[in-house]
Scaffold this active site. Structure first.
Site, PDB file in Angstrom:
ATOM      1  N   ALA A 347     -17.704  83.170  50.662  1.00 38.26           N
ATOM      2  CA  ALA A 347     -18.170  81.935  51.298  1.00 38.26           C
ATOM      3  C   ALA A 347     -18.266  82.130  52.802  1.00 38.26           C
ATOM      4  O   ALA A 347     -17.484  82.876  53.391  1.00 38.26           O
ATOM      5  CB  ALA A 347     -17.206  80.789  50.979  1.00 38.26           C
ATOM      6  N   ASP A 349     -17.703  79.657  55.375  1.00 38.53           N
ATOM      7  CA  ASP A 349     -17.197  78.292  55.306  1.00 38.53           C
ATOM      8  C   ASP A 349     -17.752  77.350  56.366  1.00 38.53           C
ATOM      9  O   ASP A 349     -17.834  76.140  56.136  1.00 38.53           O
ATOM     10  CB  ASP A 349     -15.660  78.302  55.375  1.00 38.53           C
ATOM     11  N   TYR A 353     -20.354  74.874  54.373  1.00 37.31           N
ATOM     12  CA  TYR A 353     -19.745  73.576  54.084  1.00 37.31           C
ATOM     13  C   TYR A 353     -19.611  72.667  55.313  1.00 37.31           C
ATOM     14  O   TYR A 353     -19.661  71.448  55.166  1.00 37.31           O
ATOM     15  CB  TYR A 353     -18.345  73.755  53.478  1.00 37.31           C
ATOM     16  N   TYR A 433      -8.484  76.066  50.427  1.00 42.24           N
ATOM     17  CA  TYR A 433      -7.786  76.517  51.631  1.00 42.24           C
ATOM     18  C   TYR A 433      -7.719  75.430  52.694  1.00 42.24           C
ATOM     19  O   TYR A 433      -8.652  74.641  52.843  1.00 42.24           O
ATOM     20  CB  TYR A 433      -8.496  77.734  52.239  1.00 42.24           C
ATOM     21  N   TYR A 435      -7.398  75.116  56.840  1.00 40.02           N
ATOM     22  CA  TYR A 435      -7.494  75.808  58.117  1.00 40.02           C
ATOM     23  C   TYR A 435      -6.982  74.873  59.201  1.00 40.02           C
ATOM     24  O   TYR A 435      -7.476  73.752  59.342  1.00 40.02           O
ATOM     25  CB  TYR A 435      -8.937  76.212  58.411  1.00 40.02           C
ATOM     26  N   ASP A 495     -19.027  80.136  75.671  1.00 38.69           N
ATOM     27  CA  ASP A 495     -20.058  80.075  76.709  1.00 38.69           C
ATOM     28  C   ASP A 495     -19.336  80.065  78.056  1.00 38.69           C
ATOM     29  O   ASP A 495     -18.812  79.046  78.489  1.00 38.69           O
ATOM     30  CB  ASP A 495     -20.911  78.823  76.503  1.00 38.69           C
ATOM     31  N   HIS A 649      -5.914  89.312  53.468  1.00 37.42           N
ATOM     32  CA  HIS A 649      -4.851  88.675  52.685  1.00 37.42           C
ATOM     33  C   HIS A 649      -4.682  89.380  51.344  1.00 37.42           C
ATOM     34  O   HIS A 649      -5.542  89.279  50.460  1.00 37.42           O
ATOM     35  CB  HIS A 649      -5.197  87.196  52.467  1.00 37.42           C
TER      36      HIS A 649
END
Length: 712
Positions: A347, A349, A353, A433, A435, A495, A649
């Site tokens: 994915a 993510d 998503y 998951y 985050y 930036d 992982h």
């Protein structure tokens, strides 16, 4: 195990100083003139041009798009996103505020980009046939619904496992990563492109609702659904006969189901005594103009959008510019199992998503501790209506130990100060998951970005031909339950504007020198002159860092050298590898940003996402590799740093049923020492951590530091 990845931007300065269920998007009721604002404040409009769209602006833009599409015969467009068209904040004549709108036509499957100014659509462009924008929360719900309502899926579950209650079946929605020619054939159709989602299936065996840890009960068939036709296009795994058994051991962490556990503890630990953090005089930060934060010389604009989630802008220290904009812009999550269908298990993510859509509504005492200042945010739902997510951003101060200390040993005089950090954070749940994102501003003038990972492992049965007790590409985390080795590769876009827009980047290595006594070593600096020279790997043996220097004549008054900040990767724990998939892999091609720790490009407002604008089902390499083909000059230019870092992982038994926080700097932890971790059974503080939170859908931690260098 929750891991931590950290990087820092650092300068040399000392300052003495004497806080899954999907998060719901509730419909807007008030506060119609604010974009990102403090919880509980009265409505007022920000003066900052780059602020996210207000609810009123979202509503106006979506209404304009609906009218425009209705005139073309499209009455039910699905909105993917409505967000601000950003421009460089310091241009001489900034344009009027504009909305970027991305919509899907359900009848044709074609996505369209539109630019709206006020209530007028000023440009409209259809994306190439088959280009797929990100999956919205509504898309993920739809994918699971299509999968579970399919007669073919229901028949397979009945015949193979005698499962008939579809309320007990879970379908985790994953974007379809096209890893092979066979996968690519999946998207081909009769003119209407397929918008694919694969739904990894699990069974709920305990409890009446969604409390059961379904990841303890994986099912081996995998339906692939097409959102456009609302149908199942294929079911993988049906050829595996006889069907393997679904694991039945109860492995739960939910407070209501501890008593059902097969081998884990079935009751709470004795309760710990309360630990209170009190700031009786209030916090040291100040918030004005909705989202402008001032703290100990720092000033930061707090922003947010549907894709990147938390965005920080116009970052200054004592009025001196450091960064125009900073955010996490992409994440590649490849799984290292070559057995079908897991070759597709990868994915992106952020692009697939959207971290903003996946953001949690945070709770005091549970997600945040201390004197907390929350920010609410507003995004558009699938109908184009503005929707408010309460408490999506948390800000507080933390005591972090000793800032400096020295004792004059001759007379015992001590001078020491406590250190404090301003922490701006958000949390996203991407399916299994969690985050946790933390931007840390320090008293010494440095900035640290930390990502922590928690949540649940995405589990599966062992593949056909594998030893069920010794998986080839994973670890048994419960009886019959495999968790595959995988990576989380992040990319931040920085930036830069160190004391001005014109900056130069150099690589700094600490190397040994020839000398009579063999004791000489020191820094060697190499200017990165062109974009293709600036694709760099970290080298821990040389303590490698990257220096961003002012190129407009701003000099340090002591050294006479240009003012600068240093990018110091992996400031917490060991350095992580780049993406480990082979160069020929579609993951490595699509996620090429993860093949180096640093990329530097000349600023272009169209270059926003390192794997390209549209990652679902993408086939062509896009983003950073494409942009640097021009090999633009980087000396004394407005430059952008793309810092890639991540975590590899290898799951442990102790990571199941839920992963605790594990910082990369921790060098000793149990590894197959326990059959489970007893932290799962710490009593919940019911006043601080309610049993139900308003959260969204969303999938370890990494740290980097920006440190001042001759900046003061």
């Amino acid at each position: 195990m929750l891991r931590s990845c950290v990087f820092s931007l650092v300068r040399h300065l000392t300052t003495v100083s004497s806080s899954t269920c999907r998060p719901s998007l509730c419909l807007l009721q008030a506060t119609n003139t604010r974009s990102v604002w403090s919880t509980g404040q009265e409505p007022r409009r920000s003066t900052y041009l780059q602020d996210a769209l207000t609810p009123d602006e979202i509503q106006t833009a979506s209404s304009a798009v609906k009218g425009y599409m209705s005139a073309s015969g499209v009455d039910d467009p699905r909105f993917v996103a409505v967000s601000l068209k950003e421009h460089k904040p310091n241009i001489d004549e900034p344009p009027k505020r504009q909305a970027e709108v991305l919509v899907l036509n359900p009848s044709t499957g074609i996505a369209t980009e539109m630019l709206v100014q006020g209530d007028e659509v000023i440009s409209s462009e259809d994306l190439p046939l088959g280009t797929q924008p990100m999956l919205t929360p509504a898309d993920c719900d739809l994918a699971e619904s299509i999968s579970k309502s399919s007669e073919e899926v229901q028949r397979a579950l009945k015949e193979r496992y005698d499962i008939t209650d579809m309320d007990k079946v879970v379908g985790d929605p994953w974007s379809v990563h096209l890893a092979s020619e066979e996968d690519r054939l999946l998207v081909e159709g009769d003119g209407k492109p397929k918008r694919l989602v694969q739904t990894f299936l699990y069974q709920r065996m305990e409890g009446e609702g969604m409390e059961c840890n379904h990841y303890a009960h994986p099912i081996d068939i995998l339906p692939i659904v097409d959102l456009n036709s609302k149908s199942v296009v294929r079911i993988d795994g049906l050829d595996r006969l006889p069907a393997p058994k679904v694991p039945t051991d109860s492995v739960n962490y939910h407070r209501n189901l501890l008593h059902t556990n097969s081998y884990l503890e079935t009751q709470w630990r004795p309760r710990m005594k309360d630990l209170s953090i009190v700031q009786k005089d209030g916090p040291s930060f100040n918030v004005s103009d909705n989202n402008l934060v001032d703290w100990q010389g720092w000033s930061i604009r707090v922003g947010f959008n549907y894709r990147e989630g938390l965005v920080l802008q116009d970052i200054k220290y004592k009025g001196r510019p450091i960064m125009n904009r900073a955010s996490l812009v992409e994440m590649a999550v490849p799984y290292g199992d070559p057995s079908a269908p897991f070759t597709r298990k990868c994915a992106f993510d952020v692009g697939d998503y959207g971290l903003g859509y996946c953001a949690n509504s945070l709770e005091l005492g549970c997600d945040c501790l201390g004197h907390i200042h929350y920010f609410d945010v507003c995004m558009a739902d699938e109908f184009g209506n503005p929707s408010v997510k309460k408490k999506a951003i948390c800000m507080h101060e933390e005591d972090t130990g000793v800032l400096f200390k020295h004792v004059e040993y001759r007379n015992g005089h001590n001078e020491s100060r406590r250190s404090r950090e301003l922490v701006i954070s958000s949390i996203a749940t991407v399916v299994n998951y969690e985050y946790l994102f933390y931007w840390r501003f320090k008293l010494d003038g440095s900035i640290e970005f930390e990502i922590k990972l928690s949540g649940e492992l995405s589990t599966n049965l062992t593949s056909s031909g594998e030893d069920p007790n010794h998986p080839s590409h994973g670890v048994l985390v419960a009886p019959g339950v495999n968790a595959q080795t995988h990576q989380h590769m992040f990319c931040c876009r920085l930036d830069m504007s160190i004391d001005g827009e014109k900056n130069t980047v150099s690589e700094v290595d600490i190397v040994a020198e020839d000398s009579p006594y063999g004791n000489a070593f020191g820094p060697v600096e190499t200017v990165l002159k062109k974009e293709q020279d600036a694709v760099r790997l970290y080298d821990a043996n040389k303590a490698r860092s990257w220096k961003i220097s002012n190129a407009e004549g701003k000099l340090n008054s002591i050294t006479g050298k240009p003012t600068a900040f240093k990018l110091v990767p992996f400031t917490s724990g060991a350095a992580g590898p780049t993406v480990l998939t082979h160069d020929t892999s579609s993951v490595s091609k699509k996620g090429a940003f993860a093949q180096a720790h640093l990329w530097v490009t000349a600023f272009d407002e169209k270059e926003r996402y390192p794997a390209g604008e549209y990652t679902p089902q993408s086939l062509e390499q896009d983003g950073l590799p494409k942009w640097i083909k021009g090999n633009r000059n980087l000396e004394a230019e407005n430059i952008v740093l793309w810092h890639s870092f991540g975590v590899t992982h290898v799951p442990r038994v102790e990571d199941f049923p839920i992963m605790n926080e594990e910082c990369a700097s921790k060098d000793k932890y149990p590894w197959y020492w326990l059959s489970y971790h007893s932290y799962h059974f710490i009593q919940v503080h019911r006043k601080r951590c309610p049993s139900h939170l308003h959260i969204t859908i969303s999938p370890i931690s990494s740290t980097t530091l920006l440190r001042p260098h001759f900046f003061a």
